[in-house]
Write a protein that holds these residues in place. Sequence first.
Motif, PDB file in Angstrom:
ATOM      1  N   GLY A 111       0.581  -1.309   0.149  1.00 33.96           N
ATOM      2  CA  GLY A 111      -0.119  -0.048   0.126  1.00 33.96           C
ATOM      3  C   GLY A 111       0.766   1.294   0.019  1.00 33.96           C
ATOM      4  N   PHE A 112       2.036   1.145   0.474  1.00 33.32           N
ATOM      5  CA  PHE A 112       2.744   2.317   0.368  1.00 33.32           C
ATOM      6  C   PHE A 112       3.266   3.102  -0.697  1.00 33.32           C
ATOM      7  CE2 PHE A 112       4.279   3.205   4.987  1.00 33.32           C
ATOM      8  CZ  PHE A 112       4.191   4.286   5.123  1.00 33.32           C
ATOM      9  N   TYR A 113       3.367   2.358  -2.084  1.00 34.19           N
ATOM     10  CA  TYR A 113       3.782   2.773  -3.074  1.00 34.19           C
ATOM     11  C   TYR A 113       2.787   4.012  -3.535  1.00 34.19           C
ATOM     12  CZ  TYR A 113       5.946  -1.707  -3.314  1.00 34.19           C
ATOM     13  OH  TYR A 113       6.700  -3.176  -3.151  1.00 34.19           O
ATOM     14  N   SER A 114       1.639   3.655  -3.534  1.00 25.54           N
ATOM     15  CA  SER A 114       0.743   4.837  -4.005  1.00 25.54           C
ATOM     16  C   SER A 114       0.673   6.078  -2.902  1.00 25.54           C
ATOM     17  CB  SER A 114      -0.589   4.488  -4.104  1.00 25.54           C
ATOM     18  OG  SER A 114      -1.260   3.784  -2.793  1.00 25.54           O
ATOM     19  N   VAL A 115       1.160   5.782  -1.591  1.00 29.43           N
ATOM     20  CA  VAL A 115       1.260   6.610  -0.388  1.00 29.43           C
ATOM     21  C   VAL A 115       1.915   7.767  -0.919  1.00 29.43           C
ATOM     22  CG1 VAL A 115       1.197   7.271   1.898  1.00 29.43           C
ATOM     23  CG2 VAL A 115      -0.262   5.439   1.114  1.00 29.43           C
ATOM     24  N   PHE A 116       3.284   6.924  -0.937  1.00 29.71           N
ATOM     25  CA  PHE A 116       4.557   7.853  -1.403  1.00 29.71           C
ATOM     26  C   PHE A 116       4.389   8.643  -2.617  1.00 29.71           C
ATOM     27  CE2 PHE A 116       7.136   4.541   1.217  1.00 29.71           C
ATOM     28  CZ  PHE A 116       7.042   5.352   2.341  1.00 29.71           C
ATOM     29  N   ALA A 117       3.814   8.144  -3.513  1.00 32.17           N
ATOM     30  CA  ALA A 117       3.762   8.870  -4.752  1.00 32.17           C
ATOM     31  C   ALA A 117       2.690  10.189  -4.436  1.00 32.17           C
ATOM     32  CB  ALA A 117       3.007   7.930  -5.924  1.00 32.17           C
ATOM     33  N   SER A 118       1.779   9.696  -4.038  1.00 33.83           N
ATOM     34  CA  SER A 118       0.692  11.065  -3.745  1.00 33.83           C
ATOM     35  C   SER A 118       1.223  12.041  -2.699  1.00 33.83           C
ATOM     36  CB  SER A 118      -0.651  10.363  -3.055  1.00 33.83           C
ATOM     37  OG  SER A 118      -0.535   9.955  -1.865  1.00 33.83           O
ATOM     38  N   ILE A 119       2.003  11.558  -1.526  1.00 35.83           N
ATOM     39  CA  ILE A 119       2.709  12.791  -0.581  1.00 35.83           C
ATOM     40  C   ILE A 119       3.386  13.758  -1.358  1.00 35.83           C
ATOM     41  CG2 ILE A 119       4.250  11.218   0.549  1.00 35.83           C
ATOM     42  CD1 ILE A 119       2.151  13.455   2.572  1.00 35.83           C
ATOM     43  N   HIS A 120       4.270  12.898  -2.195  1.00 37.42           N
ATOM     44  CA  HIS A 120       5.191  13.730  -2.961  1.00 37.42           C
ATOM     45  C   HIS A 120       4.650  14.441  -4.337  1.00 37.42           C
ATOM     46  CE1 HIS A 120       8.058  12.381   0.001  1.00 37.42           C
ATOM     47  NE2 HIS A 120       8.195  11.195  -0.346  1.00 37.42           N
ATOM     48  N   GLY A 121       3.256  14.193  -4.368  1.00 35.82           N
ATOM     49  CA  GLY A 121       2.695  14.753  -5.489  1.00 35.82           C
ATOM     50  C   GLY A 121       3.080  14.383  -6.836  1.00 35.82           C
ATOM     51  N   LEU A 122       3.307  13.214  -6.953  1.00 39.13           N
ATOM     52  CA  LEU A 122       3.890  12.568  -8.180  1.00 39.13           C
ATOM     53  C   LEU A 122       2.946  11.816  -8.711  1.00 39.13           C
ATOM     54  CD1 LEU A 122       7.314  11.498  -6.672  1.00 39.13           C
ATOM     55  CD2 LEU A 122       6.769  13.183  -8.534  1.00 39.13           C
ATOM     56  N   PRO A 123       2.792  11.736 -10.309  1.00 33.58           N
ATOM     57  CA  PRO A 123       1.739  10.792 -10.933  1.00 33.58           C
ATOM     58  C   PRO A 123       2.083   9.509 -10.797  1.00 33.58           C
ATOM     59  CG  PRO A 123       3.424  11.694 -12.224  1.00 33.58           C
ATOM     60  CD  PRO A 123       3.707  12.385 -11.170  1.00 33.58           C
ATOM     61  N   SER A 124       1.069   8.489 -10.736  1.00 27.94           N
ATOM     62  CA  SER A 124       1.342   7.018 -10.638  1.00 27.94           C
ATOM     63  C   SER A 124       0.471   6.504 -11.710  1.00 27.94           C
ATOM     64  CB  SER A 124       0.954   6.667  -9.377  1.00 27.94           C
ATOM     65  OG  SER A 124      -0.268   7.245  -8.658  1.00 27.94           O
TER      66      SER A 124
END
Length: 351
Positions: A111-124
């Motif tokens: 679950g952390f992959y999407s969390v890290f992308a979103s907290i750093h404002g990065l597209p996934s």
Amino acid sequence: MSRFFSSRNKDVTPYTPGEQPKDMQYIKLNTNENPFPPSPEAARRAAEETLRNNIYSDPRCTDLVAEAAEVFGLDKDQLLFTNGSDEILDFAVRAFGSESYPIIFPDISYGFYSVFASIHGLPSVVIPLTESFEIDLEDYKGLRGLTMIANPNAPTGIAIGRDRLEAFIAEDPDRLVLVDEAYVDFGGESCVPLVKKYDNLIVTQTFSKSRSMAGARLGMGFACRELIAEMDAIKYSTNPYNVNRMTMAAGIGALKDREYFEGCCREICRVRDWFTEELKAMGFEVLPSCANFVFAKSSRIGGNELYLGLKERGILVRHFETERLKDWNRISIGTEEQMRTLVETLREMEA
Ligand code: PMP
């Protein structure tokens, strides 16, 4: 929400850790911890190190890096230690993700992959698993970005062979592949040796599972010198003392005590294989696991009902509420005694 909370964070859905209820003594099979204590060598070294806590920990992790370089057959500058492997995943996302270089990962994975992308404002870019809950690397063809593949995957436990991953890494040198090997010691094939050959590969591992150190928080990353130096730059821009003294000392002890480590892994695999057969005999569908957990579905009871029924009887497993996973439960492998109690309880519940 307070009026101070930055709008930058408003769309972030935090990661939900497995529950740790304190109302009674549970058999805890919900967070893929190791049921055995850390190696006595790790415990002894950590205890001794507490006396030196007046001095900051070594930000270079010199002794731990030297030990690991020998164990894994790498150069010292091909390794990085972090506060759990969660932290190195975070460093990698920060170091290599960008507006034009998205974070790519399977829909069902850690679950952390999407969390890290979103907290750093990065597209996934999220790629669904196949019908049989597998990662089909063909589905990633032509996509370029930081591609995060847990191998074995969680919560399925299914592993991809090293040859297939190597072909995937070799296919596009401009795709940076991160292989998350949190569970590799329970039957997967490690890609660590490949970091000597490919400069578009990061491998991460953790001491939380196979080395019984979840509470100490120690993760490690393997990559070519340049990628390690870039993630190290992120570390020095956030928390240079990210690995504390006791954990560093325990890590050295855990690496030195190979016999203990191998014995624990062997026992967990043995119990997993026995438990899988028991579940199948009861009519469960069980995915083929190379990890210290199994993902299982009862033919008689719904996933949530099973989770709640077990909790009532003092056994915690992990249930995910999403549409595709709601009939399933992820069950960590504990001691043989714990798993026998679980089997008996499942029989009583007529699961
Ligand atoms: N990767 C995967 C696939 C995991 O399941 C976990 C732990 N739940 C981690 C990484 C992180 O583990 P830790 O931070 O304890 O090293």
